[in-house]
Write an enzyme that holds these catalytic residues in place. Structure first.
Site, PDB file in Angstrom:
ATOM      1  N   ASP A  31       0.852  -1.194   0.000  1.00 54.31           N
ATOM      2  CA  ASP A  31       0.000   0.000   0.000  1.00 54.31           C
ATOM      3  C   ASP A  31       0.887   1.243   0.000  1.00 54.31           C
ATOM      4  OD1 ASP A  31      -1.808   2.054   0.572  1.00 54.31           O
ATOM      5  OD2 ASP A  31      -2.023   1.473   2.682  1.00 54.31           O
ATOM      6  N   ASP A  35      -4.121   3.896   2.699  1.00 52.48           N
ATOM      7  CA  ASP A  35      -5.549   3.603   2.855  1.00 52.48           C
ATOM      8  C   ASP A  35      -5.807   2.156   3.242  1.00 52.48           C
ATOM      9  OD1 ASP A  35      -4.995   2.298   0.495  1.00 52.48           O
ATOM     10  OD2 ASP A  35      -6.528   3.326  -0.700  1.00 52.48           O
ATOM     11  N   ASP A  39      -1.777  -1.225  -3.986  1.00 48.24           N
ATOM     12  CA  ASP A  39      -2.001  -0.455  -5.209  1.00 48.24           C
ATOM     13  C   ASP A  39      -0.791  -0.572  -6.136  1.00 48.24           C
ATOM     14  OD1 ASP A  39      -0.111   1.399  -4.060  1.00 48.24           O
ATOM     15  OD2 ASP A  39      -1.775   2.282  -2.933  1.00 48.24           O
ATOM     16  N   ASP A 212      -8.913 -15.658 -17.112  1.00 50.40           N
ATOM     17  CA  ASP A 212      -9.798 -16.151 -16.063  1.00 50.40           C
ATOM     18  C   ASP A 212     -10.924 -16.984 -16.681  1.00 50.40           C
ATOM     19  OD1 ASP A 212     -10.611 -16.004 -13.192  1.00 50.40           O
ATOM     20  OD2 ASP A 212     -12.385 -15.023 -14.025  1.00 50.40           O
ATOM     21  N   GLU A 277      -6.478 -20.193 -17.106  1.00 48.54           N
ATOM     22  CA  GLU A 277      -7.071 -20.843 -15.946  1.00 48.54           C
ATOM     23  C   GLU A 277      -8.213 -21.684 -16.499  1.00 48.54           C
ATOM     24  OE1 GLU A 277      -9.626 -19.904 -11.894  1.00 48.54           O
ATOM     25  OE2 GLU A 277     -10.097 -19.040 -13.828  1.00 48.54           O
TER      26      GLU A 277
END
Length: 602
Positions: A31, A35, A39, A212, A277
């Site tokens: 991070d 927050d 990210d 995915d 996947e």
């Protein structure tokens, strides 16, 4: 510098064949702004750590605009970064820095479904039944007198019906959460849109895509009933879903999509790649996704699912290598990911689970092909089993009581108190709480500690990159031409050979006592060309971790339940646990693995 041209130095276009790829669960890696949520700038700040770890590439989970119902796998805009994670500029800076460090970037693409706030689905909800807007998705009229029953009996993978009814009476299909409506991949506009999405990210320099639910985009004609019974509900149903024995998984027509995608990848420089996947009923059907006209790789989840036994690992490895040899592509190996319980816990948790996880890492990294690491496994992180229910965010939890949140807890970087340096100074919390006893597992705590799991991974990855027997990745089985011999779509009769492996797979099993895995990786006659990032051909390190670069390498894993003598395998390069000296032998402890260098063994 144009990110699309900023690819790592002198590596081959088939870099992926033997690469070690590190999966970054973006929300939980690092991070940068305090927050409590990971990210892109957080990833950028930790790129030197990943370079020094010794990986070749990063796979980033979705960072696109999303309401985050399913951790970003519900995409609202495929061409932008969610503000939670940063901006497109942050992405460009991150990928430029990664390439400068010799690291490649693979991103997730989610083509089976969108978010329910995607502009297409919003337009579909506003349109009438039978409209072009609805035809991009799978809307159907219901059954029964007033259409009050779903169009068929399909169940969601997250539990409950796979259909949701709208106020106008129509139903829409969602194989996952109702907030993830399935796209209609027989619609030409859907196919054209995703081809442009691929180009958008390839233009920004991405080196590959993890696809995915790659087996799920095409549904059987007519959307036929399955015939669920009480015996096929609950956990058994999820197992069947995962194996592809259903009319919405692994349909032959899905291959047309990938045949259209492959020329797009091939039109870009630098060896752009794809990995699926995909779940299929047989290894042969899974292997059919791979070839010079389709995808480059598919995940081998059987290795992840293997039990802690020599027979289980041996069977999985034999099958995977044999199928890889047929299609002329290397297999992939993975022990954990963001959807599965961490393998430290799967293997028994506590000290036993950690010992076995360390041994499994050496097994995986000694095999030919590419290895996919999940963030935190290099620290020996266990599954977090006691998260408060109100903090769990996996959408499956409310439907099935099962949650994947325990493997997604943010990484511990430094310090003695949670969140262990996950964010900048002054950040006191992370989106999921780290356990109070993780201080000793942090990067800071393990760095430079010779017997730590982090240093084990660093040494193993350095040897893998430098040792010619491990850098050599076979390209095809004997007599096979890549992509020319496709596995039969029907499962043939097969018999496992007696501790032998087909020619060309790169593994030779050695005679050993029951409960012991021992195999040789052979150094080619000519020096092997680097497969990953083009690291120099040398072996260097502390005593006990260096070896003869001209020698073969033997991997031994002790799953026998008793210490075993290993002197016959050669000089130890690295072991997951210290070897023990007995009066008449050097022995490898229980639940341990080692790499040995010798001209020949066994």
């Amino acid at each position: 510098m144009n990110p699309a041209q900023a690819h790592p130095g002198t590596a081959r276009d088939d870099w992926w064949r033997g690469a070690v790829v590190y999966q970054v669960y973006v929300r939980s890696f690092a991070d940068s702004d305090g927050d409590g949520i990971g990210d892109l700038q957080g990833i950028r700040s930790r790129l030197p750590y990943l370079r020094d770890l010794g990986v070749d590439a990063l796979w980033l989970t979705p960072f696109y605009r999303s309401p985050m119902v399913d951790g970003g796998y519900d995409v609202a805009d495929y061409r932008d970064v969610d503000p939670m994670f940063g901006t497109l500029t942050d992405f460009d800076e991150m990928i430029t820095d990664a390439h400068a460090l010799g690291l490649r970037i693979i991103v997730d693409i989610v083509p089976n479904h969108t978010s329910d706030v995607h502009p297409w689905f919003v337009a579909a909800l506003a349109a009438a039944p039978g409209s072009p807007e609805r035809d991009r998705y799978l809307f159907r009229d219901g059954r029964g007198v007033d259409g009050e029953e779903p169009p068929n009996d399909w169940e969601s993978i997250f539990g409950g019906p796979a259909w949701t009814r709208l106020p106008d009476g129509q139903w829409y299909l969602h194989l996952f959460d109702p907030a993830q409506p399935d796209l209609n991949w027989r619609h030409p506009e859907v196919r054209a849109e995703f081809e442009q999405i691929l180009r958008f990210w390839l233009d920004r320099g991405v080196d590959g895509f993890r696809i995915d639910v790659a087996h799920g985009m095409i549904k059987a004609d007519g959307l036929p009933d399955i015939g669920w019974t009480s015996a096929t509900t609950g956990r058994r149903q999820i197992e069947l879903l995962g194996k592809g024995r259903l009319p919405y998984f692994d349909q032959d027509e899905v291959h047309d999509i990938y045949r259209a995608w492959r020329p797009i990848l091939d039109s870009y420089p630098g060896g752009r790649m794809t990995i699926a996947e995909a779940w299929a009923e047989t290894p042969q059907r899974l292997a059919s996704y791979i070839g010079p006209d389709e995808l480059h790789q598919a995940f081998n989840f059987d290795f992840l699912d293997a039990t802690w036994s020599a027979d289980s690992f041996h069977k999985v490895i034999d099958t995977a290598l044999a199928e890889a040899a047929i299609v002329g592509a290397p297999t992939t190996w993975v022990l954990s990911n963001h959807d599965k319980q961490r393998h430290v816990t799967r293997y028994g948790d506590g000290p036993v689970g950690l010992r076995r996880a360390r041994a499994a890492a050496l097994l995986m990294l000694a095999l030919p092909g590419s290895a996919y690491l999940y963030q935190g496994e290099e620290l020996g992180l266990p599954e977090v089993l006691d998260l408060p229910d109100h903090l769990r965010q996996d959408p499956a939890f409310g439907r099935t009581g099962e949650s994947r949140d325990g493997c997604r807890v943010p990484l511990p970087w430094q310090g003695t108190q949670p969140p262990y340096g996950f964010g900048p100074d002054g950040c006191e919390a992370s989106w999921l709480p780290a356990p109070a006893d993780w201080a000793g597992l942090s990067v800071q705590a393990q760095t430079g500690v010779a017997d730590s799991t982090l240093e084990l991974y660093r040494r193993a990855l350095a040897i893998r990159a430098e040792h010619p027997a491990l850098r050599a990745t076979p390209v095809a089985g004997a007599g096979a031409q890549p992509g020319r011999q496709r596995p039969d779509r029907q499962q043939p009769d097969r018999q496992q050979p007696d501790r032998q492996q087909p020619e060309g797979t790169g593994v030779t099993w050695l005679a050993s006592e029951p409960g012991l895995l021992a195999f040789r990786r052979t150094t080619p006659a000519a020096p092997a060309e680097p497969v990953g990032t083009g690291k120099p051909d040398k072996l260097a390190g502390p005593a006990g971790t260096s070896g003869n670069s001209a020698a073969d390498l033997v991997c031994v894993v002790n799953l026998s339940g008793a210490p075993v003598a290993v002197g016959r395998y050669g000089v130890p390069l690295i072991t997951s646990e210290p070897l023990a000296e007995q009066p008449d032998a050097t022995v490898l402890p229980v639940d341990a693995a080692g790499w040995f260098t010798s001209s020949r063994a066994g």
